[in-house]
Design a protein around this motif. Structure first.
Motif, PDB file in Angstrom:
ATOM      1  N   GLY A  92      -1.025 -10.941 -12.747  1.00  0.00           N
ATOM      2  CA  GLY A  92      -0.553 -11.314 -11.311  1.00  0.00           C
ATOM      3  C   GLY A  92      -0.840 -10.153 -10.321  1.00  0.00           C
ATOM      4  O   GLY A  92      -0.267 -10.298  -9.374  1.00  0.00           O
ATOM      5  N   LEU A  93      -1.523  -9.255 -10.695  1.00  0.00           N
ATOM      6  CA  LEU A  93      -1.555  -8.111 -10.098  1.00  0.00           C
ATOM      7  C   LEU A  93      -2.808  -7.841  -9.383  1.00  0.00           C
ATOM      8  O   LEU A  93      -4.087  -8.438  -9.913  1.00  0.00           O
ATOM      9  N   SER A  94      -3.187  -7.191  -8.122  1.00  0.00           N
ATOM     10  CA  SER A  94      -4.514  -7.192  -7.554  1.00  0.00           C
ATOM     11  C   SER A  94      -4.729  -5.538  -7.196  1.00  0.00           C
ATOM     12  O   SER A  94      -3.926  -4.762  -7.076  1.00  0.00           O
ATOM     13  N   PRO A  95      -5.888  -5.268  -7.321  1.00  0.00           N
ATOM     14  CA  PRO A  95      -6.300  -3.767  -7.232  1.00  0.00           C
ATOM     15  C   PRO A  95      -6.155  -3.320  -5.675  1.00  0.00           C
ATOM     16  O   PRO A  95      -6.375  -4.350  -4.892  1.00  0.00           O
ATOM     17  N   ALA A  96      -5.425  -2.062  -5.632  1.00  0.00           N
ATOM     18  CA  ALA A  96      -5.199  -1.765  -4.228  1.00  0.00           C
ATOM     19  C   ALA A  96      -5.483  -0.142  -4.113  1.00  0.00           C
ATOM     20  O   ALA A  96      -5.845   0.415  -5.027  1.00  0.00           O
ATOM     21  N   PRO A  97      -5.937  -0.014  -2.804  1.00  0.00           N
ATOM     22  CA  PRO A  97      -6.404   1.418  -2.413  1.00  0.00           C
ATOM     23  C   PRO A  97      -5.262   2.512  -2.696  1.00  0.00           C
ATOM     24  O   PRO A  97      -4.220   2.486  -2.324  1.00  0.00           O
ATOM     25  N   LEU A  98      -5.581   3.370  -3.766  1.00  0.00           N
ATOM     26  CA  LEU A  98      -4.624   4.429  -4.121  1.00  0.00           C
ATOM     27  C   LEU A  98      -4.130   5.379  -2.998  1.00  0.00           C
ATOM     28  O   LEU A  98      -3.117   5.654  -2.844  1.00  0.00           O
ATOM     29  N   ARG A  99      -5.233   5.700  -2.229  1.00  0.00           N
ATOM     30  CA  ARG A  99      -4.911   6.612  -1.104  1.00  0.00           C
ATOM     31  C   ARG A  99      -3.691   5.966  -0.099  1.00  0.00           C
ATOM     32  O   ARG A  99      -2.965   6.535   0.247  1.00  0.00           O
ATOM     33  N   ASP A 100      -3.896   4.536   0.262  1.00  0.00           N
ATOM     34  CA  ASP A 100      -3.011   4.095   0.903  1.00  0.00           C
ATOM     35  C   ASP A 100      -1.346   3.901   0.463  1.00  0.00           C
ATOM     36  O   ASP A 100      -0.513   4.243   1.141  1.00  0.00           O
ATOM     37  N   TYR A 101      -1.349   3.924  -0.760  1.00  0.00           N
ATOM     38  CA  TYR A 101       0.068   3.914  -1.407  1.00  0.00           C
ATOM     39  C   TYR A 101       0.698   5.244  -1.614  1.00  0.00           C
ATOM     40  O   TYR A 101       1.881   5.575  -1.464  1.00  0.00           O
ATOM     41  N   LEU A 102      -0.239   6.400  -1.792  1.00  0.00           N
ATOM     42  CA  LEU A 102       0.320   7.733  -2.082  1.00  0.00           C
ATOM     43  C   LEU A 102       0.355   8.264  -0.757  1.00  0.00           C
ATOM     44  O   LEU A 102       1.354   9.421  -0.648  1.00  0.00           O
ATOM     45  N   LEU A 103      -0.550   8.163   0.310  1.00  0.00           N
ATOM     46  CA  LEU A 103      -0.538   9.126   1.451  1.00  0.00           C
ATOM     47  C   LEU A 103      -0.083   8.260   2.691  1.00  0.00           C
ATOM     48  O   LEU A 103       0.189   8.692   3.657  1.00  0.00           O
ATOM     49  N   GLY A 104      -0.014   6.907   2.635  1.00  0.00           N
ATOM     50  CA  GLY A 104       0.195   6.021   3.890  1.00  0.00           C
ATOM     51  C   GLY A 104      -0.855   6.021   4.843  1.00  0.00           C
ATOM     52  O   GLY A 104      -2.143   6.477   4.611  1.00  0.00           O
TER      53      GLY A 104
END
Length: 243
Positions: A231-243
């Motif tokens: 039940g997981l969706s791929p997400a942009p890593l930059r957004d989560y680490l750097l905001g």
């Protein structure tokens, strides 16, 4: 695709601050950076991340190196069709062989190219100045090739694969070259030769490692199926680490 939650951002910043104040026990190799000149500003050491603490139902797809794009046409199509925001940790000599492959991904999908050094050395064998040359050199070549600079670094293992591939000098050199976090991984789902690693039960915030090449389409399909099952969706890593 879920938007990063504020609580997750606070936890990430707190974790980065703790990492800065308390050096990680698994850092290896001598710190050989020259002392900063009096009054000179130096950025805080980059945090090291192998999993993102988040309550969002997301997973992060990362792809290394960049060779054998001619054998990975199907993988590119899959990334574009499903609009997977993959983080591509590429070597300059690899993407120079087929810039169009990556330009298509960047122009028509949400993938981003990140830093994987210039020549794929074992960074822990280099001085801090040597590591800066590798990391900054890769940044400069990426800017010239695509007009966009990397903000994340995945250190390479060289020929020795001396885990964890980074040391205190890496954490200092990375932000000096524009890399705000050092990204490792939670699961490596790359098929190597005849060996395919078992598929894990993915959890929210997991970082999946894949490699460009002839098995990428099958490996990516397996990773996406595992994400779907959880039940997981791929997400942009930059957004989560750097905001």
């Amino acid at each position: 695709m879920p938007r990063p939650r504020t609580g997750r951002r606070v936890r990430t910043l707190l974790a980065a601050a703790l990492t800065t104040l308390a050096p990680l026990v698994f850092l290896t190799g001598p710190a050989q950076a020259a002392p900063a000149a009096a009054g000179a500003w130096t950025p805080a050491p980059a945090p090291v991340v192998s999993h993102v603490e988040t309550d969002d139902p997301v997973v992060f797809i990362t792809i290394d190196d960049g060779w054998a794009t001619e054998e990975a046409a199907g993988a590119r199509q899959l990334l574009l069709e499903r609009r997977i925001p993959a983080s591509l940790f590429l070597l300059p000599d690899a993407y120079e062989r087929d810039r169009d492959y990556y330009r298509t991904l960047l122009a028509h999908g949400p993938s981003r190219i990140e830093n994987h050094t210039t020549t794929h050395p074992d960074l822990t064998t280099l001085t801090e100045a040597g590591q800066r040359a590798e990391i900054c050199g890769a940044r400069d070549r990426q800017l010239a090739a695509f007009g966009d600079g990397p903000r994340l670094l995945r250190p390479a293992g060289g020929a020795t694969y001396n885990w964890p591939y980074h040391n205190a000098d890496t954490r200092t050199a990375a932000p000096a070259c524009g890399a705000e976090a050092i990204v490792m991984w939670t699961h490596d789902l790359t098929t190597w030769g005849s060996w395919t690693p078992p598929t894990p039960e993915l959890k929210a915030g997991d970082i999946v490692l894949l490699h460009m090449g002839p098995t990428l389409e099958a490996d990516l399909t397996r990773a996406l199926e595992a994400a779907d099952a959880a039940g997981l969706s791929p997400a942009p890593l930059r957004d989560y680490l750097l905001g």
